[in-house]
Scaffold this active site. Structure first.
Site, PDB file in Angstrom:
ATOM      1  N   ASN A 171      28.386  -0.369 -41.842  1.00  0.00           N
ATOM      2  CA  ASN A 171      29.616  -0.799 -42.498  1.00  0.00           C
ATOM      3  C   ASN A 171      29.950   0.174 -43.626  1.00  0.00           C
ATOM      4  O   ASN A 171      29.213   1.128 -43.854  1.00  0.00           O
ATOM      5  CB  ASN A 171      29.498  -2.242 -42.992  1.00  0.00           C
ATOM      6  CG  ASN A 171      28.365  -2.407 -43.975  1.00  0.00           C
ATOM      7  OD1 ASN A 171      28.380  -1.833 -45.053  1.00  0.00           O
ATOM      8  ND2 ASN A 171      27.345  -3.169 -43.580  1.00  0.00           N
ATOM      9  N   LYS A 182      18.436   7.026 -25.136  1.00  0.00           N
ATOM     10  CA  LYS A 182      19.870   7.126 -25.412  1.00  0.00           C
ATOM     11  C   LYS A 182      20.648   6.549 -24.230  1.00  0.00           C
ATOM     12  O   LYS A 182      20.368   6.910 -23.079  1.00  0.00           O
ATOM     13  CB  LYS A 182      20.238   8.597 -25.638  1.00  0.00           C
ATOM     14  CG  LYS A 182      21.664   8.780 -26.055  1.00  0.00           C
ATOM     15  CD  LYS A 182      22.040  10.239 -26.171  1.00  0.00           C
ATOM     16  CE  LYS A 182      23.552  10.357 -26.245  1.00  0.00           C
ATOM     17  NZ  LYS A 182      24.031  11.658 -25.861  1.00  0.00           N
ATOM     18  N   PRO A 194      18.849 -12.208 -40.214  1.00  0.00           N
ATOM     19  CA  PRO A 194      18.511 -13.190 -41.241  1.00  0.00           C
ATOM     20  C   PRO A 194      19.465 -13.048 -42.416  1.00  0.00           C
ATOM     21  O   PRO A 194      19.904 -11.939 -42.732  1.00  0.00           O
ATOM     22  CB  PRO A 194      17.093 -12.797 -41.663  1.00  0.00           C
ATOM     23  CG  PRO A 194      16.911 -11.388 -41.219  1.00  0.00           C
ATOM     24  CD  PRO A 194      17.789 -11.209 -40.012  1.00  0.00           C
ATOM     25  N   ASP A 195      19.817 -14.155 -43.048  1.00  0.00           N
ATOM     26  CA  ASP A 195      20.633 -14.100 -44.262  1.00  0.00           C
ATOM     27  C   ASP A 195      19.659 -14.028 -45.439  1.00  0.00           C
ATOM     28  O   ASP A 195      19.000 -15.013 -45.780  1.00  0.00           O
ATOM     29  CB  ASP A 195      21.544 -15.328 -44.358  1.00  0.00           C
ATOM     30  CG  ASP A 195      22.555 -15.160 -45.474  1.00  0.00           C
ATOM     31  OD1 ASP A 195      22.150 -14.771 -46.587  1.00  0.00           O
ATOM     32  OD2 ASP A 195      23.754 -15.394 -45.236  1.00  0.00           O
TER      33      ASP A 195
HETATM   34  N1  CTP Z   1      23.941 -11.483 -47.315  1.00  0.00           N
HETATM   35  C1  CTP Z   1      22.594 -11.407 -47.024  1.00  0.00           C
HETATM   36  N2  CTP Z   1      22.187 -11.352 -45.729  1.00  0.00           N
HETATM   37  C2  CTP Z   1      23.083 -11.380 -44.732  1.00  0.00           C
HETATM   38  C3  CTP Z   1      24.458 -11.463 -45.015  1.00  0.00           C
HETATM   39  C4  CTP Z   1      24.853 -11.506 -46.324  1.00  0.00           C
HETATM   40  O1  CTP Z   1      21.772 -11.374 -47.933  1.00  0.00           O
HETATM   41  N3  CTP Z   1      22.644 -11.339 -43.465  1.00  0.00           N
HETATM   42  C5  CTP Z   1      24.341 -11.586 -48.723  1.00  0.00           C
HETATM   43  C6  CTP Z   1      25.078 -10.397 -49.279  1.00  0.00           C
HETATM   44  O2  CTP Z   1      24.181  -9.488 -49.887  1.00  0.00           O
HETATM   45  C7  CTP Z   1      26.002 -11.042 -50.302  1.00  0.00           C
HETATM   46  C8  CTP Z   1      26.270 -12.409 -49.736  1.00  0.00           C
HETATM   47  O3  CTP Z   1      25.225 -12.664 -48.805  1.00  0.00           O
HETATM   48  O4  CTP Z   1      25.341 -11.230 -51.537  1.00  0.00           O
HETATM   49  C9  CTP Z   1      27.561 -12.588 -49.036  1.00  0.00           C
HETATM   50  O5  CTP Z   1      27.793 -11.593 -48.096  1.00  0.00           O
HETATM   51  P1  CTP Z   1      29.160 -11.551 -47.302  1.00  0.00           P
HETATM   52  O6  CTP Z   1      29.129 -10.392 -46.362  1.00  0.00           O
HETATM   53  O7  CTP Z   1      30.311 -11.667 -48.252  1.00  0.00           O
HETATM   54  O8  CTP Z   1      29.155 -12.921 -46.529  1.00  0.00           O
HETATM   55  P2  CTP Z   1      28.456 -13.448 -45.233  1.00  0.00           P
HETATM   56  O9  CTP Z   1      27.441 -14.450 -45.640  1.00  0.00           O
HETATM   57  O10 CTP Z   1      28.003 -12.343 -44.371  1.00  0.00           O
HETATM   58  O11 CTP Z   1      29.655 -14.253 -44.562  1.00  0.00           O
HETATM   59  P3  CTP Z   1      31.028 -13.711 -43.922  1.00  0.00           P
HETATM   60  O12 CTP Z   1      30.744 -12.323 -43.420  1.00  0.00           O
HETATM   61  O13 CTP Z   1      31.303 -14.704 -42.863  1.00  0.00           O
HETATM   62  O14 CTP Z   1      32.052 -13.734 -45.030  1.00  0.00           O
END
Ligand code: CTP
Length: 419
Positions: A227, A305, A322-323
């Site tokens: 990204n 590849k 994972p979030d």
């Molecule tokens: N984040 C994270 N791990 C992920 C996705 C997000 O730790 N897999 C954290 C980012 O570092 C940020 C927050 O969650 O602090 C929000 O990230 P954002 O991209 O705005 O949101 P998402 O939770 O990914 O939701 P969406 O893309 O649906 O807005």
């Protein structure tokens, strides 16, 4: 430009291709009125000549252990004590290993051992040499001994490889030197972590773990999902936290930024690696998730590849990553006292950010409008700081200023007066 007319640096040039960058460093130090005395190792002289160095410093270069009473009449103890700061650049794997073991077989290593002054090391070497356990052991020992490191950085190397090991640019080394000469650098060393002198807005004694940059999720050996995050905001926050006296661990995805000075920086590629390193860095007082973590990864990374076929377009199956923020926010054991997340939104900023605050069990969300010109990859940011108690809207400002305000606010929430 700050001048340091009374200051004296002993610059030890090791034998690496990055030695050429020290010529520029000397020029910049001299512009600031700093007196630079140079010692070169035998190998260094294969990369830059004594004549170039002497022309820039305007003084004799030292290179022999047993010839120290020559023109200057200085012995080696005197030579190393005469300086306010010793700088080893490039600090090669060989030089770091000698320093870590206390070897004194040549003039450079003898001076590094004989000194009672601070040592700043700017490592430079091939990525495999840097990552080798032997070098990492040397670095860990030296950090324990109080040696300060600037770099190395990631990038293309003279040897044709890519990775961590490039010496920091002269401007980065210069910033580190200026901090040290001004005496305002608070080092994240174990002995420096007492709370006693914590003042308002200070994070002295606090451990802060920060994520920054994008993650790269491999598709095959040559392709990945990424990204537009530059890491500028996360790195600025890490620098601001270190400047506030915190012991900072920065876990960074692939970025082309220098490691912030005084911050322990761990480099990762994927979301899964980032989570592992964040968990390994706990316990901490504060977690700040700034990274633009990829939400998805490819279910099965191809080892070979993926080839083009005229009748077939490959279909990628994605699985959720994972979030990291939610995982830290929801921890029952070792949850940091303050968990701060970011919300990058292109619409319904407050509403979406508020939802993330609750869903990820955060104490604060920094909401940023990514449609604002110059935010993604740029130098400025426009954010709102959202807590369960209310919100503070900040105007468009540089990422450094956002970082400073955020750190001040965090310090306030933890008991200082920054709220
Ligand atoms: N984040 C994270 N791990 C992920 C996705 C997000 O730790 N897999 C954290 C980012 O570092 C940020 C927050 O969650 O602090 C929000 O990230 P954002 O991209 O705005 O949101 P998402 O939770 O990914 O939701 P969406 O893309 O649906 O807005």
């Amino acid at each position: 430009m700050t001048a340091f007319p009374e200051k004296r640096i002993l610059l030890i040039i090791g034998g690496g291709i990055a030695a050429y960058k020290t010529l520029e460093l000397i020029r910049r130090l001299r512009e600031r009125g700093i007196f630079v005395r140079v010692v070169m190792t035998e190998a260094a002289k294969k990369f830059v000549t004594k004549l170039s160095v002497e022309s820039l410093t305007g003084s004799e270069v030292f290179d022999e252990l047993f010839a120290l009473t020559g023109d200057s009449g200085m012995g080696h103890i005197e030579l190393s004590r005469d300086a306010d700061l010793l700088v080893a650049a490039p600090a090669t794997a060989d030089l770091l290993a000698k320093m870590a073991q206390g070897l004194a077989g040549d003039l450079a290593s003898t001076l590094l051992l004989a000194t009672d002054k601070k040592i700043l090391a700017a490592p430079a070497m091939n990525v495999r040499m840097w990552l080798h356990p032997a070098t990492q052991r040397s670095v860990a020992l030296l950090q324990k001994d109080g040696v300060i490191f600037v770099g190395p950085e990631s990038g293309d190397m003279a040897c044709g490889e890519y990775g961590l090991g490039r010496m920091s640019e002269p401007a980065g080394i210069l910033t580190a030197i200026e901090h040290l000469l001004s005496g305002d650098m608070r080092l994240p060393l174990p002995g420096d972590l007492s709370d006693e002198s914590a003042g308002p807005g200070s994070l002295k004694g606090r451990r802060v773990v920060i994520t920054s940059g994008p993650t790269h999720e491999p598709i095959d050996p040559v392709r990945y999902i990424a990204n537009r995050s530059s890491g500028k905001q996360g790195h600025a926050i890490a620098a601001a936290a270190a400047a506030a006296g915190a012991n900072v661990v920065l876990i960074s995805g692939p970025v082309s930024l220098a490691d912030p000075f005084g911050v322990k920086t761990i480099h990762v590629e994927t979301a899964q690696e980032m989570l592992t390193q964040v968990e390994a860095a706990l316990p901490a007082d504060i977690f700040i998730g700034v990274a633009a973590v990829a939400d998805w990864r490819v279910a099965e990374t191809s080892l070979a590849k993926i080839k083009k076929h005229p009748e077939e377009t490959p279909a990628l199956t994605l699985v959720e990553n994972p979030d990291i923020l939610a995982a830290i926010g929801r921890r029952s054991k070792d949850r940091p006292a303050l968990v701060v997340g970011f919300a990058a939104e292109s619409e319904k900023l407050q509403e979406n950010a508020q939802a993330k605050l609750i869903a990820k069990n955060c104490d604060m969300i920094v909401a940023n409008d990514v449609t604002e010109a110059g935010v993604l990859g740029g130098e400025s940011n426009k954010v709102s700081l959202l807590t369960k108690q209310g919100k503070e809207n900040l105007p468009l400002m540089t990422k450094q200023k956002v970082a400073a305000r955020l750190i001040e606010k965090i310090a306030g929430m933890l008991g200082g007066n920054g709220q």
